[in-house]
Design a protein around this motif. Structure first.
Motif, PDB file in Angstrom:
ATOM      1  N   ASN A  99      -3.508  -3.437  -6.395  1.00 20.92           N
ATOM      2  CA  ASN A  99      -2.705  -4.107  -5.374  1.00 20.92           C
ATOM      3  C   ASN A  99      -3.341  -5.471  -5.133  1.00 20.92           C
TER       4      ASN A  99
ATOM      5  N   GLY B 169      -9.408  -3.771  -6.687  1.00 17.06           N
ATOM      6  CA  GLY B 169      -9.134  -4.321  -5.355  1.00 17.06           C
ATOM      7  C   GLY B 169      -8.912  -3.166  -4.394  1.00 17.06           C
TER       8      GLY B 169
ATOM      9  N   THR C   4       0.845  -1.201   0.000  1.00 16.37           N
ATOM     10  CA  THR C   4       0.000   0.000   0.000  1.00 16.37           C
ATOM     11  C   THR C   4       0.879   1.249   0.000  1.00 16.37           C
TER      12      THR C   4
ATOM     13  N   ASP D  53     -14.074  -3.727  -5.913  1.00 15.79           N
ATOM     14  CA  ASP D  53     -13.582  -4.825  -5.074  1.00 15.79           C
ATOM     15  C   ASP D  53     -14.628  -5.933  -5.087  1.00 15.79           C
TER      16      ASP D  53
HETATM   17  C1  LIG Z   1      -4.178  -6.406  -0.883  1.00 14.28           C
HETATM   18  S1  LIG Z   1      -5.799  -5.742  -0.849  1.00 14.28           S
HETATM   19  C2  LIG Z   1      -5.477  -4.107  -1.470  1.00 14.28           C
HETATM   20  C3  LIG Z   1      -6.293  -3.043  -0.768  1.00 14.28           C
HETATM   21  C4  LIG Z   1      -5.861  -1.605  -1.114  1.00 14.28           C
HETATM   22  N1  LIG Z   1      -6.057  -1.335  -2.517  1.00 14.28           N
HETATM   23  C5  LIG Z   1      -4.399  -1.350  -0.730  1.00 14.28           C
HETATM   24  O1  LIG Z   1      -3.595  -1.145  -1.628  1.00 14.28           O
HETATM   25  O2  LIG Z   1      -4.079  -1.375   0.453  1.00 14.28           O
HETATM   26  C6  LIG Z   1      -6.521  -6.567  -2.225  1.00 14.28           C
HETATM   27  C7  LIG Z   1      -8.014  -6.326  -2.405  1.00 14.28           C
HETATM   28  O3  LIG Z   1      -8.371  -6.867  -3.684  1.00 14.28           O
HETATM   29  C8  LIG Z   1      -9.628  -7.489  -3.628  1.00 14.28           C
HETATM   30  N2  LIG Z   1      -9.668  -8.428  -4.753  1.00 14.28           N
HETATM   31  C9  LIG Z   1      -9.122  -9.663  -4.858  1.00 14.28           C
HETATM   32  N3  LIG Z   1      -9.344 -10.185  -6.079  1.00 14.28           N
HETATM   33  C10 LIG Z   1     -10.027  -9.241  -6.792  1.00 14.28           C
HETATM   34  C11 LIG Z   1     -10.540  -9.162  -8.118  1.00 14.28           C
HETATM   35  N4  LIG Z   1     -10.410 -10.174  -8.971  1.00 14.28           N
HETATM   36  N5  LIG Z   1     -11.197  -8.047  -8.505  1.00 14.28           N
HETATM   37  C12 LIG Z   1     -11.356  -7.010  -7.637  1.00 14.28           C
HETATM   38  N6  LIG Z   1     -10.903  -7.037  -6.360  1.00 14.28           N
HETATM   39  C13 LIG Z   1     -10.240  -8.125  -5.943  1.00 14.28           C
HETATM   40  C14 LIG Z   1      -9.652  -8.067  -2.237  1.00 14.28           C
HETATM   41  O4  LIG Z   1     -10.984  -8.269  -1.799  1.00 14.28           O
HETATM   42  C15 LIG Z   1      -8.907  -7.015  -1.410  1.00 14.28           C
HETATM   43  O5  LIG Z   1      -9.802  -6.073  -0.843  1.00 14.28           O
END
Ligand SMILES: C[S@@+](CC[C@H](N)C(=O)[O-])C[C@H]1O[C@@H](n2cnc3c(N)ncnc32)[C@H](O)[C@@H]1O
Length: 271
Positions: A204, A129, A108, A151
């Motif tokens: 991310n 995400g 992040t 997300d």
């Molecule tokens: C590591 S977190 C990142 C959160 C924030 N963007 C950050 O950088 O701190 C990953 C997020 O991606 C979401 N996610 C996982 N696979 C995904 C997909 N195929 N499409 C959209 N979101 C997804 C998860 O639910 C999670 O909230």
């Protein structure tokens, strides 16, 4: 909380039976001592001592340990530490909850730092995400005209809206506004309906998913658009690099913090 502490172990039935009979509500063994929890003092026919331990407020203790995190010219802080953001830094207020993204993870931080170096005035941004909404918010505060955070986890969307409100955005229906610019969060994966519409795509996620989605990223990005991918462990970099080469991304660069990498690239500019 009243605790009777006596030598013994949970295997010593004669001792544990005595404690249960005396009215203990729970037993715990620590370093050869039994700790018996009581609602009130009782007659306990064993050698030992009474201890009155204050209930610990775990939430308060955990909150106390949270510190603001600096990433480029942004400082990410929970709302109750707003006053600790240095005056020259731009605050992003994020209250920790169920959604990932408080700035305490390297991925992040790397992404917020990369966003803080971009010129985003008038740009359309997609954050795949979005979690707590932190990267989408950073992009909006950095000047983007329109930002969409998506997300697949439904718990993240209300959390992202809450965090946006903490940062002074105004909400009407599902649209958040700030200085004439707009931000939305929706429960979805990639926004496949918007072919060729984004100037910046941030994600991310993790290397294997970037590999799977690289073609989809490319399809919804404009010519010369910027890609920022993170969540990539060092030894998975080749997977992401070959996916980006396969899809025709150019000028691939990396940044690293510990074992985590961020990869930047852009789509070919129009000739
Ligand atoms: C590591 S977190 C990142 C959160 C924030 N963007 C950050 O950088 O701190 C990953 C997020 O991606 C979401 N996610 C996982 N696979 C995904 C997909 N195929 N499409 C959209 N979101 C997804 C998860 O639910 C999670 O909230």
């Amino acid at each position: 909380m009243l605790i009777f502490v006596t030598p013994g172990t949970l295997e010593q039935d004669n001792v544990t039976d005595t404690l249960w009979t005396a009215g203990a509500t729970g037993l715990e063994e620590r370093a050869g001592m039994l700790r018996a929890y009581f609602n009130e003092r009782a007659e306990v026919p064993l050698a030992g001592e009474w201890v009155d331990e204050q209930e610990r407020d775990w939430q308060a203790e955990w909150k106390k340990d949270l510190k603001p995190v600096q990433a480029g010219h942004f400082t990410i802080a929970p709302s109750w530490l707003r006053a600790e953001v240095p005056p020259a830094q731009r605050p992003i207020l994020i209250d920790p909850g169920m959604a990932f993204g408080t700035g305490h993870h390297a991925t992040t931080r790397l992404a917020v730092e990369a966003i803080s170096e971009l010129q985003l005035q008038g740009k359309d941004v997609l954050d795949v995400g979005t979690g707590s909404g932190i990267l989408a918010l950073a992009a909006l505060l950095q000047g983007a005209a329109q930002v969409l955070g998506v997300d697949i986890d439904p718990v993240t969307i209300p959390a992202a809206y809450e965090n946006a409100l903490l940062n002074g955005l105004q909400r009407t229906g599902n649209t958040l506004k700030w200085e004439g610019r707009t931000l939305q969060f929706i429960e979805s994966s990639l926004d496949d309906d918007h072919e060729g519409e984004y100037d910046l795509l941030i994600a991310n996620l993790y290397a294997e998913l970037h590999d799977l989605l690289a073609g989809n990223y490319r399809a919804i990005m404009r010519p010369g658009a910027q890609l920022i991918l993170t969540g990539i462990l060092q030894d998975k970099l080749p997977l992401v690099q070959s996916a980006l080469a396969r899809e025709g991304f150019e000028d691939v660069r990396t940044r690293q913090e510990g074992e985590w990498l961020l990869v930047m690239a852009h789509t070919p500019r129009e000739v």
